[in-house]
Write an enzyme that holds these catalytic residues in place. Sequence first.
Site: not given
Length: 340
Positions: A206, A234-236, A258, A260
Site C-alpha cells: 500500500t 472486499r474492503v480493506g 498491512g 487490512g
Amino acid sequence: MKNSLAAFAALAVLTTGCAPDTPKTPETASPPPVTIVIHGGAGALAPGRYTPAKEAEFIAKLNEALDVGYAILDEGGAALDAVEAAIVTMEDSPLFNSGKGAVFTREGKNELDASIMDGATLNAGAVTGVTTVKNPIRLARSVMEDSVHVMFAGNGADEFAEQQGHEIVDPEYFYTEHRWKSYEEALEREKQQEDSALPIDFKYGTVGAVALDAEGNLAAGTSTGGMTLKNFGRVGDTPIIGAGTFADNKSCAVSSTGHGEYFIRLTIARDICAQVEYADKTVEDAATDVIHGRLETLGGGGGVIVLGADGAFAMVFNTDGMFRGAKSATGVNTTAIYGD
Ligand code: GLY
C-alpha cells in the site's frame, strides 16, 4: 521489528526543542519543523529480496515522492497538498500496490481504495472499489472537499469522479505484467495448498504519507490496490478512517500498511493517535504498542508511519521490511526498505 530510523524522531524533537510536553508561549514558540514521512508498503522484504538495481529503483521513487511532498511544505504549502502529491507520485509508479501497480482481485480486476484526512478540521474523504480513476487519492480528497459525504464506493465513486472532472482511464491502464504474474501464482498456490492462506507477499503493499506544514497542520493519506485475490466487494483498511488513515492536530497523523482485516478490527490509526492524546505517549511508544503489541497478539502483520504535531515521527513494522522514507526541516532525509 522496530525501525532504527525511529531514532530520528528523537533527533527531531531534540533539534527543535518542541517535545509534546514543552510549554510554549506565543513569544517563544518556534514554527514546527515541516516534515513528510512516506511508506510504500510493508511485507516480506528481507535483504537480498531485490537486486541492487531494483532496490535503487525503489529508493529513487521513494526519494522522488519525498522531494515532491517536501518541496510543497518548504514553500509554505499545506500538509494536505504534500500528502496528496507524494501519494500521486507513488500511485503513478508500477512499483507499488496502488494506482498503476495495483494487484488483481480474484476476478482478475483492479479495484482501488484511498483515503485522506485533514488534522486541522478532522474532515476526511475516502473511496473504495474504484476501477477507472487514475489517482484515487485525488478522488478521496475530492470526496472530502466537494461532497457532503466521507466515503463513496464502487460505481458511485467512479461516477462521482467523472462528475468532478478527475482523470478517467480505461481499467486496462492498471494492468502490469508483474502483478498479473503474482495473480496467477497466487491462484496456483491456492490450488496446491487447497486453502486460501496466501503468503504475505500477496497480502500487503500500500502507499501512504503523513505531513506537518508550517502552520502546524497535520494530514494523512493512504492508497492501495488491496490484496491479491481479494473477494468481490472486499474492503480493506485503507479507505477506513481510523484504521488505514487518521490525522488530528491534537495528536498525530497515521498511515497504515498491512493485513487490512486486522487493521480494521484494531482501528490502528485512531488507536495510535488516542494513545498520544489521552495517554501522553510519544508517537514511537504508541506505534510500538499497537504494532508489536496489539497487532501481533491478534496474529496480524504490517506497519505504520506516524507523525506528531511537534515533528517527532516513527516508522514501525513487524514484517521483514517496509518501503519508507522521511524528510524534515531538521535535516532528516532518509529512505529504507529492510528492517534493522
Ligand atoms: N492494507 C491494505 C488492505 O488490506 O487492503
